[in-house]
Design a protein around this motif. Structure first.
Motif, PDB file in Angstrom:
ATOM      1  N   ASP A 242      -4.504   8.803   2.407  1.00 36.37           N
ATOM      2  CA  ASP A 242      -4.348  10.122   2.995  1.00 36.37           C
ATOM      3  C   ASP A 242      -5.433  10.357   4.050  1.00 36.37           C
ATOM      4  O   ASP A 242      -5.158  10.800   5.171  1.00 36.37           O
ATOM      5  CB  ASP A 242      -4.459  11.146   1.869  1.00 36.37           C
ATOM      6  N   GLN A 243      -6.657   9.993   3.675  1.00 35.88           N
ATOM      7  CA  GLN A 243      -7.802  10.178   4.559  1.00 35.88           C
ATOM      8  C   GLN A 243      -7.681   9.331   5.829  1.00 35.88           C
ATOM      9  O   GLN A 243      -8.088   9.743   6.910  1.00 35.88           O
ATOM     10  CB  GLN A 243      -9.023   9.722   3.765  1.00 35.88           C
ATOM     11  N   LEU A 244      -7.080   8.155   5.680  1.00 38.69           N
ATOM     12  CA  LEU A 244      -6.923   7.234   6.815  1.00 38.69           C
ATOM     13  C   LEU A 244      -5.659   7.527   7.627  1.00 38.69           C
ATOM     14  O   LEU A 244      -5.379   6.844   8.617  1.00 38.69           O
ATOM     15  CB  LEU A 244      -6.874   5.786   6.300  1.00 38.69           C
ATOM     16  N   GLY A 245      -4.864   8.546   7.195  1.00 45.32           N
ATOM     17  CA  GLY A 245      -3.643   8.875   7.945  1.00 45.32           C
ATOM     18  C   GLY A 245      -2.432   8.065   7.530  1.00 45.32           C
ATOM     19  O   GLY A 245      -1.487   7.906   8.298  1.00 45.32           O
ATOM     20  N   TYR A 246      -2.445   7.540   6.301  1.00 44.70           N
ATOM     21  CA  TYR A 246      -1.333   6.716   5.820  1.00 44.70           C
ATOM     22  C   TYR A 246      -0.706   7.306   4.561  1.00 44.70           C
ATOM     23  O   TYR A 246      -1.292   8.152   3.899  1.00 44.70           O
ATOM     24  CB  TYR A 246      -1.838   5.314   5.470  1.00 44.70           C
ATOM     25  N   ARG A 247       0.481   6.799   4.237  1.00 43.64           N
ATOM     26  CA  ARG A 247       1.036   6.995   2.893  1.00 43.64           C
ATOM     27  C   ARG A 247       1.343   5.621   2.318  1.00 43.64           C
ATOM     28  O   ARG A 247       1.644   4.690   3.061  1.00 43.64           O
ATOM     29  CB  ARG A 247       2.310   7.832   2.935  1.00 43.64           C
ATOM     30  N   ILE A 248       1.267   5.514   0.994  1.00 39.87           N
ATOM     31  CA  ILE A 248       1.553   4.232   0.339  1.00 39.87           C
ATOM     32  C   ILE A 248       3.003   4.210  -0.127  1.00 39.87           C
ATOM     33  O   ILE A 248       3.452   5.116  -0.824  1.00 39.87           O
ATOM     34  CB  ILE A 248       0.588   3.991  -0.839  1.00 39.87           C
ATOM     35  N   LYS A 249       3.734   3.196   0.293  1.00 43.97           N
ATOM     36  CA  LYS A 249       5.131   3.018  -0.093  1.00 43.97           C
ATOM     37  C   LYS A 249       5.327   1.572  -0.541  1.00 43.97           C
ATOM     38  O   LYS A 249       4.714   0.664   0.025  1.00 43.97           O
ATOM     39  CB  LYS A 249       6.047   3.270   1.116  1.00 43.97           C
ATOM     40  N   LEU A 250       6.189   1.364  -1.520  1.00 48.30           N
ATOM     41  CA  LEU A 250       6.608  -0.007  -1.830  1.00 48.30           C
ATOM     42  C   LEU A 250       7.730  -0.342  -0.861  1.00 48.30           C
ATOM     43  O   LEU A 250       8.819   0.225  -0.942  1.00 48.30           O
ATOM     44  CB  LEU A 250       7.107  -0.136  -3.273  1.00 48.30           C
ATOM     45  N   LEU A 251       7.453  -1.240   0.065  1.00 47.90           N
ATOM     46  CA  LEU A 251       8.469  -1.611   1.050  1.00 47.90           C
ATOM     47  C   LEU A 251       8.946  -3.039   0.818  1.00 47.90           C
ATOM     48  O   LEU A 251       8.186  -3.901   0.379  1.00 47.90           O
ATOM     49  CB  LEU A 251       7.901  -1.542   2.474  1.00 47.90           C
ATOM     50  N   GLY A 252      10.204  -3.250   1.117  1.00 51.53           N
ATOM     51  CA  GLY A 252      10.730  -4.595   1.302  1.00 51.53           C
ATOM     52  C   GLY A 252      10.852  -4.804   2.795  1.00 51.53           C
ATOM     53  O   GLY A 252      11.421  -3.976   3.500  1.00 51.53           O
ATOM     54  N   ILE A 253      10.278  -5.884   3.300  1.00 56.37           N
ATOM     55  CA  ILE A 253      10.259  -6.139   4.744  1.00 56.37           C
ATOM     56  C   ILE A 253      10.716  -7.560   5.020  1.00 56.37           C
ATOM     57  O   ILE A 253      10.255  -8.496   4.370  1.00 56.37           O
ATOM     58  CB  ILE A 253       8.827  -5.964   5.311  1.00 56.37           C
ATOM     59  N   ALA A 254      11.617  -7.720   5.958  1.00 56.73           N
ATOM     60  CA  ALA A 254      11.995  -9.068   6.397  1.00 56.73           C
ATOM     61  C   ALA A 254      11.913  -9.102   7.910  1.00 56.73           C
ATOM     62  O   ALA A 254      12.308  -8.153   8.586  1.00 56.73           O
ATOM     63  CB  ALA A 254      13.392  -9.428   5.919  1.00 56.73           C
ATOM     64  N   ARG A 255      11.404 -10.207   8.425  1.00 52.51           N
ATOM     65  CA  ARG A 255      11.123 -10.266   9.852  1.00 52.51           C
ATOM     66  C   ARG A 255      11.417 -11.659  10.364  1.00 52.51           C
ATOM     67  O   ARG A 255      11.146 -12.654   9.687  1.00 52.51           O
ATOM     68  CB  ARG A 255       9.641  -9.953  10.067  1.00 52.51           C
ATOM     69  N   GLN A 256      11.980 -11.701  11.552  1.00 50.19           N
ATOM     70  CA  GLN A 256      12.174 -12.970  12.242  1.00 50.19           C
ATOM     71  C   GLN A 256      10.863 -13.293  12.946  1.00 50.19           C
ATOM     72  O   GLN A 256      10.429 -12.557  13.817  1.00 50.19           O
ATOM     73  CB  GLN A 256      13.307 -12.796  13.261  1.00 50.19           C
TER      74      GLN A 256
END
Lengths: 430, 430
Positions: A242-256
């Motif tokens: 929060d202090q750093l300007g983020y939120r924590i989420k469990l993400l699934g990420i796939a990238r080429q």
């Protein structure tokens, strides 16, 4: 109008009940959209005598789910038993071999055996549909495989597990610890008695494996998904985020990437103002980036009887209309053989949170380890002072390589002044 | 692999160029997804000699767009000319009559003549596809018509015009007036030289008419859409909205009510924390509520060569695969005949902003008119004092009937102490 599509449903739990209810309550709408009525004529479930919300009178009953594949009065099979092996797998295989279209909500089965099942479905010219396997009622399979068919997808990310998102959202909103919120979620029915499947990221990894296969047009490769869950996230990390300007989420990420396809499920810090950060509670979302379409986001309920039944029936309507799409978006001969890249090859920004003894030289030691591994610091936060006591230190790195980060982390964890296993959260610009 | 799908493209503007580029750059991906290659073999445009980003050598050229419908080497026609009448309409009719599948991005044509074109397409058993007509690259037509096919849709809303959303976003972020921001948007190419089609809500109304028809399974009814634009929104209203916890968006909303279907396009105040409020700049979004799926939101770029080409090619892939869906989601015999309800029957919360002379009794007069029409006040803001000068007054009502509100508004506008035409903005919980 053509004759009704006769459907057998195996598995009459929450989702099965939802499917029967939808097909009854919205029979007229479904018939109009499908061009013919869709009628459940046979069912299979473990306990015949259990009280159910939908009457089963007049339906053919099978003790053995696999037997429905051989019922000559059944045109299509809906598999809602669950599990990658056992009766679910046996039924799907039998139905395909019997030439009957299959609709399933079974992400484990598709993630683990989807490549061979697709080959079998292709050999038998049978549709195998699984819209309900990913992100509940959100038509994300259809969007990726048909709606974005003209695009080279470069990146896809999703909040794919409602239980984890509910826990992370509640931890943030209430400032509470993981274990307490998990306990409450279990009482509310948002988490299972054995929650490991959800909170260790496995469920999200099944879904990501499926999405990655569709996005990049290759057979599903569950084993290649790097998977971490949310057990290690503390209220302290959420406060730092929060202090750093983020939120924590469990993400699934796939990238080429240049070397191949990267697929990973783990907690991420995402900018608090990003679209993904606004997806809270039990909601799911999928974001895809295509070379022509740009960025698309789809959001909705990722679980529950209603949304899942909505997805199952959408697949049945496709079957009834004769709209067919190959399982992984293209015939086996046209699929890509892009390799998977291991997590060690990933590069990105990292958040690292340590508990250290507040004494001179600790930060210097930690910084030296990072420097020795070629990792440079963007910021370091050590709030408050308690000489000789345990204090938290949060570090944000610049772009670093996963393999270097892991080595550094082992060395940092081994420092005498570092008290607990460090928490590592990857930062995504998403 | 089956033989290529031979496509003719009429209209080689921004979108036409995008379609040609996509089919060239992503030829392999498209062929895999379509199960056959998709090749443009004929084109028609006004100026043969104009410099174009994609080479046209080897393509058959037609001066008269309608002629491409009669080219025996053409399997499917892509209409990108635009406009509800003239050559666009003539071409689409001719192609359908010639038994050739049509893909169009033409929202005006589909909104105004979509009911009769659908009937014609059905008679000739020809697909008529228009994913690109609404919300650019977002596959919203597919999501509504196929992905949510099992649901009774109760409500649908969208940010459907990127120009308006860009203007409203910029007004809020910079605190600037409508006319200034419109001028800048024109310089940046985000607004046309003649912007009325966008800013008066007509473009959004075309799109809403299409979405409402799909959502509620009935033939399109553009004339039934109540349409207002954003010319009347001032920086002052945006500041008041902010103060009240709202953002102003031009929404298209269609709702199933007891009396029939309500469809309207107008500026709305939506809660600043809602998903729709986060959709900023040139982005589009569509939110739909179904009885089983719950609420689904789709967001992405609503215009531009890339996103629109993405949608056109998705339709071509459906054509190439032989995936067919009736124009309004069901065959003509299965469509609903739900009536449209007039805007006067609407009820909701209203924001009303007046410029009045700051003198005793003005508020009492305004309040009396509202009371006489059965409208009760939730809040009234009159900040600052300038006796004898013009000051703004912002009023938020409780649930009120549109017809009563309009009568009250006429009476209020006629009061001596009220200086300008009042601004009325409807408040939506969405």
């Amino acid at each position: 109008m053509t004759r009704p599509l006769s459907v057998a449903v195996a598995g009459l739990g929450t989702v099965g009940g939802g499917v029967l209810r939808l097909l009854r309550d919205n029979a007229e709408i479904v018939a109009a959209r499908a061009g013919r009525s869709i009628a459940v004529t046979a069912v299979s479930a473990r306990d015949r005598l259990r009280e159910r919300s939908v009457p089963l009178a007049g339906l053919r009953w099978y003790e053995d789910p696999v037997a429905i594949a051989f019922d000559p009065g059944v045109d299509a099979v809906v598999e809602l038993i669950g599990g990658a092996e056992g009766p679910a797998r046996a039924l799907v295989e039998a139905a395909i071999e019997a030439g009957k279209p299959v609709v399933t909500a079974n992400k484990a089965l598709i993630a683990i055996h989807g490549a061979e099942l697709a080959a079998k479905a292709e050999r038998h010219h049978v549709p195998l549909a699984f819209e309900a396997a990913v992100a509940g009622g959100i038509p994300v399979i259809k969007a990726l495989r048909e709606g974005l068919a003209g695009n080279r997808i470069t990146w896809i990310a999703g909040i794919l597990n409602g239980t984890c998102n509910y826990i992370l959202t509640t931890m943030r909103e209430r400032g509470r610890e993981f274990a307490e919120v998990l306990g409450d979620a279990q009482k509310l029915g948002y988490a299972e008695a054995d929650p490991s499947f959800d909170i260790d990221g496995i469920d999200a990894a099944h879904k990501l494996a499926i999405l990655a296969a569709l996005a990049f047009g290759r057979p599903v490769a569950f084993d290649a998904v790097h998977t971490e869950g949310i057990r290690g996230i503390s209220a302290l990390d959420i406060a730092y985020a929060d202090q750093l300007g983020y939120r924590i989420k469990l993400l699934g990420i796939a990238r080429q990437t240049e070397g191949g396809i990267e697929a990973r499920v783990h907690p991420c810090m995402v900018p608090a103002t990003s679209s993904v950060a606004q997806v809270e509670g039990v909601y799911n979302a999928v974001v895809a980036e295509g070379d022509f379409v740009g960025r698309i986001m789809l959001e909705g309920r990722g679980a529950g009887a209603g949304p899942t039944a909505s997805a199952v029936v959408a697949d049945l309507v496709d079957v009834a209309r004769g709209r067919v799409t190959p399982v992984w978006g293209a015939s086996s001969g046209d699929l890509s053989d892009a390799p998977s890249v291991p997590m060690e090859a990933h590069t990105g920004f990292y958040y690292l949170r340590l508990m250290v003894i507040d004494q001179p030289g600790v930060i210097a030691d930690v910084a030296a380890v990072l420097r020795d591994h070629g990792i440079s610091l963007e910021s370091l936060l050590q709030r408050g002072r308690s000489p000789g006591e345990a204090v938290p230190v949060a570090i944000v790195t610049h772009d670093a390589k996963e393999s270097a980060m892991r080595e550094a982390l082992d060395k940092i964890a081994a420092l005498d002044s570092v008290l607990e296993a460090p928490t590592l959260i990857r930062i995504e610009s998403a």
